[in-house]
Design a protein around this motif. Structure first.
Motif, PDB file in Angstrom:
ATOM      1  N   MET A  96       0.832  -1.212   0.000  1.00 54.68           N
ATOM      2  CA  MET A  96       0.000   0.000   0.000  1.00 54.68           C
ATOM      3  C   MET A  96       0.864   1.258   0.000  1.00 54.68           C
ATOM      4  N   TYR A  97       0.318   2.346  -0.517  1.00 57.29           N
ATOM      5  CA  TYR A  97       0.898   3.656  -0.260  1.00 57.29           C
ATOM      6  C   TYR A  97      -0.139   4.460   0.507  1.00 57.29           C
ATOM      7  N   THR A  98       0.344   5.343   1.370  1.00 58.18           N
ATOM      8  CA  THR A  98      -0.517   5.950   2.379  1.00 58.18           C
ATOM      9  C   THR A  98      -0.480   7.470   2.334  1.00 58.18           C
ATOM     10  N   VAL A  99      -1.657   8.088   2.402  1.00 56.31           N
ATOM     11  CA  VAL A  99      -1.776   9.536   2.549  1.00 56.31           C
ATOM     12  C   VAL A  99      -2.461   9.810   3.880  1.00 56.31           C
ATOM     13  N   ILE A 100      -1.863  10.680   4.683  1.00 53.59           N
ATOM     14  CA  ILE A 100      -2.369  10.988   6.020  1.00 53.59           C
ATOM     15  C   ILE A 100      -2.786  12.452   6.082  1.00 53.59           C
ATOM     16  N   TYR A 101      -3.897  12.713   6.742  1.00 54.79           N
ATOM     17  CA  TYR A 101      -4.338  14.104   6.907  1.00 54.79           C
ATOM     18  C   TYR A 101      -4.916  14.291   8.301  1.00 54.79           C
ATOM     19  N   ASP A 102      -5.122  15.560   8.676  1.00 56.58           N
ATOM     20  CA  ASP A 102      -5.815  15.871   9.920  1.00 56.58           C
ATOM     21  C   ASP A 102      -6.613  17.147   9.717  1.00 56.58           C
ATOM     22  N   GLN A 103      -7.134  17.693  10.815  1.00 50.73           N
ATOM     23  CA  GLN A 103      -7.978  18.891  10.717  1.00 50.73           C
ATOM     24  C   GLN A 103      -7.280  20.141  11.242  1.00 50.73           C
ATOM     25  N   GLY A 104      -5.977  20.061  11.494  1.00 53.69           N
ATOM     26  CA  GLY A 104      -5.258  21.237  11.973  1.00 53.69           C
ATOM     27  C   GLY A 104      -4.586  20.969  13.303  1.00 53.69           C
ATOM     28  N   ALA A 105      -3.735  21.906  13.689  1.00 53.82           N
ATOM     29  CA  ALA A 105      -2.899  21.687  14.864  1.00 53.82           C
ATOM     30  C   ALA A 105      -3.645  21.874  16.183  1.00 53.82           C
ATOM     31  N   LEU A 106      -4.279  23.035  16.358  1.00 61.33           N
ATOM     32  CA  LEU A 106      -4.824  23.390  17.664  1.00 61.33           C
ATOM     33  C   LEU A 106      -6.222  23.978  17.530  1.00 61.33           C
ATOM     34  N   VAL A 107      -7.098  23.637  18.444  1.00 56.82           N
ATOM     35  CA  VAL A 107      -8.452  24.187  18.455  1.00 56.82           C
ATOM     36  C   VAL A 107      -8.399  25.687  18.718  1.00 56.82           C
ATOM     37  N   GLY A 108      -9.091  26.455  17.881  1.00 56.32           N
ATOM     38  CA  GLY A 108      -9.163  27.898  18.069  1.00 56.32           C
ATOM     39  C   GLY A 108      -7.895  28.642  17.728  1.00 56.32           C
ATOM     40  N   ASN A 109      -6.931  27.959  17.126  1.00 60.79           N
ATOM     41  CA  ASN A 109      -5.656  28.576  16.775  1.00 60.79           C
ATOM     42  C   ASN A 109      -5.483  28.506  15.265  1.00 60.79           C
ATOM     43  N   PRO A 110      -5.195  29.626  14.598  1.00 63.23           N
ATOM     44  CA  PRO A 110      -5.129  29.644  13.135  1.00 63.23           C
ATOM     45  C   PRO A 110      -3.863  29.047  12.537  1.00 63.23           C
ATOM     46  N   ILE A 111      -2.922  28.611  13.357  1.00 61.70           N
ATOM     47  CA  ILE A 111      -1.667  28.080  12.833  1.00 61.70           C
ATOM     48  C   ILE A 111      -1.935  26.913  11.896  1.00 61.70           C
ATOM     49  N   VAL A 112      -1.390  26.992  10.690  1.00 61.14           N
ATOM     50  CA  VAL A 112      -1.528  25.914   9.720  1.00 61.14           C
ATOM     51  C   VAL A 112      -0.350  24.961   9.868  1.00 61.14           C
ATOM     52  N   ALA A 113      -0.628  23.761  10.307  1.00 59.40           N
ATOM     53  CA  ALA A 113       0.383  22.705  10.413  1.00 59.40           C
ATOM     54  C   ALA A 113      -0.343  21.385  10.592  1.00 59.40           C
ATOM     55  N   ALA A 114       0.111  20.381   9.887  1.00 60.34           N
ATOM     56  CA  ALA A 114      -0.511  19.056   9.986  1.00 60.34           C
ATOM     57  C   ALA A 114       0.314  18.193  10.925  1.00 60.34           C
ATOM     58  N   GLU A 136      -1.484  18.235   1.937  1.00 59.98           N
ATOM     59  CA  GLU A 136      -1.283  19.666   2.154  1.00 59.98           C
ATOM     60  C   GLU A 136      -2.616  20.346   2.470  1.00 59.98           C
ATOM     61  N   GLY A 137      -2.650  21.057   3.585  1.00 57.14           N
ATOM     62  CA  GLY A 137      -3.864  21.776   3.970  1.00 57.14           C
ATOM     63  C   GLY A 137      -4.888  20.937   4.697  1.00 57.14           C
ATOM     64  N   GLY A 138      -4.705  19.610   4.686  1.00 57.68           N
ATOM     65  CA  GLY A 138      -5.580  18.713   5.418  1.00 57.68           C
ATOM     66  C   GLY A 138      -7.055  18.822   5.059  1.00 57.68           C
ATOM     67  N   LEU A 139      -7.900  18.388   5.989  1.00 59.93           N
ATOM     68  CA  LEU A 139      -9.341  18.396   5.745  1.00 59.93           C
ATOM     69  C   LEU A 139      -9.914  19.802   5.591  1.00 59.93           C
ATOM     70  N   PRO A 140      -9.427  20.827   6.322  1.00 64.25           N
ATOM     71  CA  PRO A 140      -9.965  22.171   6.107  1.00 64.25           C
ATOM     72  C   PRO A 140      -9.837  22.646   4.657  1.00 64.25           C
ATOM     73  N   LYS A 141      -8.704  22.412   4.033  1.00 60.05           N
ATOM     74  CA  LYS A 141      -8.512  22.806   2.642  1.00 60.05           C
ATOM     75  C   LYS A 141      -9.395  21.964   1.718  1.00 60.05           C
ATOM     76  N   TRP A 142      -9.475  20.680   1.997  1.00 59.17           N
ATOM     77  CA  TRP A 142     -10.319  19.770   1.211  1.00 59.17           C
ATOM     78  C   TRP A 142     -11.778  20.239   1.229  1.00 59.17           C
ATOM     79  N   LYS A 143     -12.274  20.587   2.418  1.00 57.54           N
ATOM     80  CA  LYS A 143     -13.655  21.067   2.544  1.00 57.54           C
ATOM     81  C   LYS A 143     -13.854  22.401   1.847  1.00 57.54           C
ATOM     82  N   LYS A 144     -12.894  23.302   2.006  1.00 54.28           N
ATOM     83  CA  LYS A 144     -13.009  24.629   1.400  1.00 54.28           C
ATOM     84  C   LYS A 144     -13.126  24.535  -0.114  1.00 54.28           C
ATOM     85  N   GLU A 145     -12.525  23.527  -0.695  1.00 54.52           N
ATOM     86  CA  GLU A 145     -12.550  23.340  -2.144  1.00 54.52           C
ATOM     87  C   GLU A 145     -13.732  22.490  -2.603  1.00 54.52           C
TER      88      GLU A 145
END
Length: 297
Positions: A96-114, A136-145
């Motif tokens: 398998m090859y694997t792609v990992i994502y998340d929803q951002g670093a910290l709740v209520g914090n705008p810092i972009v980092a996975a 790149e950009g995780g789920l927030p970017k995916w949803k925004k698009e």
């Protein structure tokens, strides 16, 4: 099986959602920092995953399921056989090859980092898994698009794994102590400048490990587009401290071995392969009175 880069775009991933060799992992954890210092509040992203995730993705709770339950610190590497069993049960292995994502670093914090995603990717690479990427950009970017989402849980068949542990990727407390006096090792503190200078109450003892340099994990991506900065901008931050020198070893650390993996990922992206993460980071360091801290740069 396709060879993938360290970081993939949302467009790249959407085109491959039907690839039978692809495994997608939602590594979301939620962390909220208290206003006046002290330990953060941490909880699983499993409920959020159930409300909507990238089609095919499975959820992995790296705190509950992939951290050493015997450790005094959260988010520490578990026994190898335990980790391998969890991964292969999930369907991640040699084929398998694997792609990992998340929803951002910290709740209520705008810092972009996975850094939840980068933590899991680092753990997998440490145990010998290959062909792993961060979205790149995780789920927030995916949803925004307005890309597709589902509430249907992902499912992959149990598989086998034959890789070997890469011990050079993990630094211990004793190795960090030696690195303080070693001109051929660059220590990088991935926390905020305020934490680095000891101006916050985030830890029981203030300051940073002697000889370490500060490269804040939150400066590597555009806060509006959620895209990682171009190579020239990334290089500028690390070249100032000679961290891209191929003849040097780099050890990254933070508070709990999370943001440090994001920094390590950026270094790997820029071609620096000799990078280790201090897994215990300040959570371990500040609790040992024999481990020095300084506040001056």
């Amino acid at each position: 099986m396709e060879q993938i880069p360290l970081i993939v775009t949302t467009e790249w991933l959407e085109k491959r959602l039907d690839d039978p060799d692809l495994c997608i992992i939602d590594a979301t954890i939620f962390m909220e920092l208290p206003e006046k210092g002290g330990p953060p509040t941490i909880w699983s992203g499993k409920t959020s995953y159930g409300e909507g995730h990238i089609p095919g993705a499975v959820h992995m709770d790296i705190l509950k399921d992939l951290s050493d339950p015997q450790s005094a610190q959260p988010f520490t590497v578990p026994p190898r056989d335990y980790f391998i069993r969890k991964m292969t049960e999930l369907g991640i292995g040699d084929d398998m090859y694997t792609v990992i994502y998340d929803q951002g670093a910290l709740v209520g914090n705008p810092i972009v980092a996975a850094y939840w995603a980068s933590r899991l990717a680092w753990q997998m690479q440490y145990e010998g898994f290959e062909n792993i990427a961060i979205l790149e950009g995780g789920l927030p970017k995916w949803k925004k698009e307005n890309r597709p989402l589902t509430a249907v849980p992902g499912n992959y068949s149990q598989t086998n794994f034959t890789g070997e542990r890469r011990t050079e990727m993990l630094a211990t407390k004793e190795e960090v102590k030696r690195a303080m006096e070693d001109d051929n090792t660059i220590l990088i503190n991935s926390l905020s400048p305020e934490d680095f200078r000891g101006e916050s109450d985030a830890y029981a003892r203030k300051g940073h490990i002697p000889s370490s340099k500060n490269v804040f994990f939150g400066i590597h991506a555009n806060q509006q587009t959620r895209e990682i900065h171009d190579e020239a901008m990334l290089r500028k931050q690390f070249e100032k401290i000679d961290a891209l020198n191929p003849n040097k070893k780099v050890i990254t650390y933070c508070g709990g071995g999370l943001a440090a993996t994001w920094t390590a990922l950026m270094l790997n992206k820029l071609g620096q392969k000799n990078v280790a993460v201090y897994d215990g980071s300040l959570n371990e360091w500040v609790n040992d009175p024999t481990c020095p801290l300084v506040t001056e740069s």
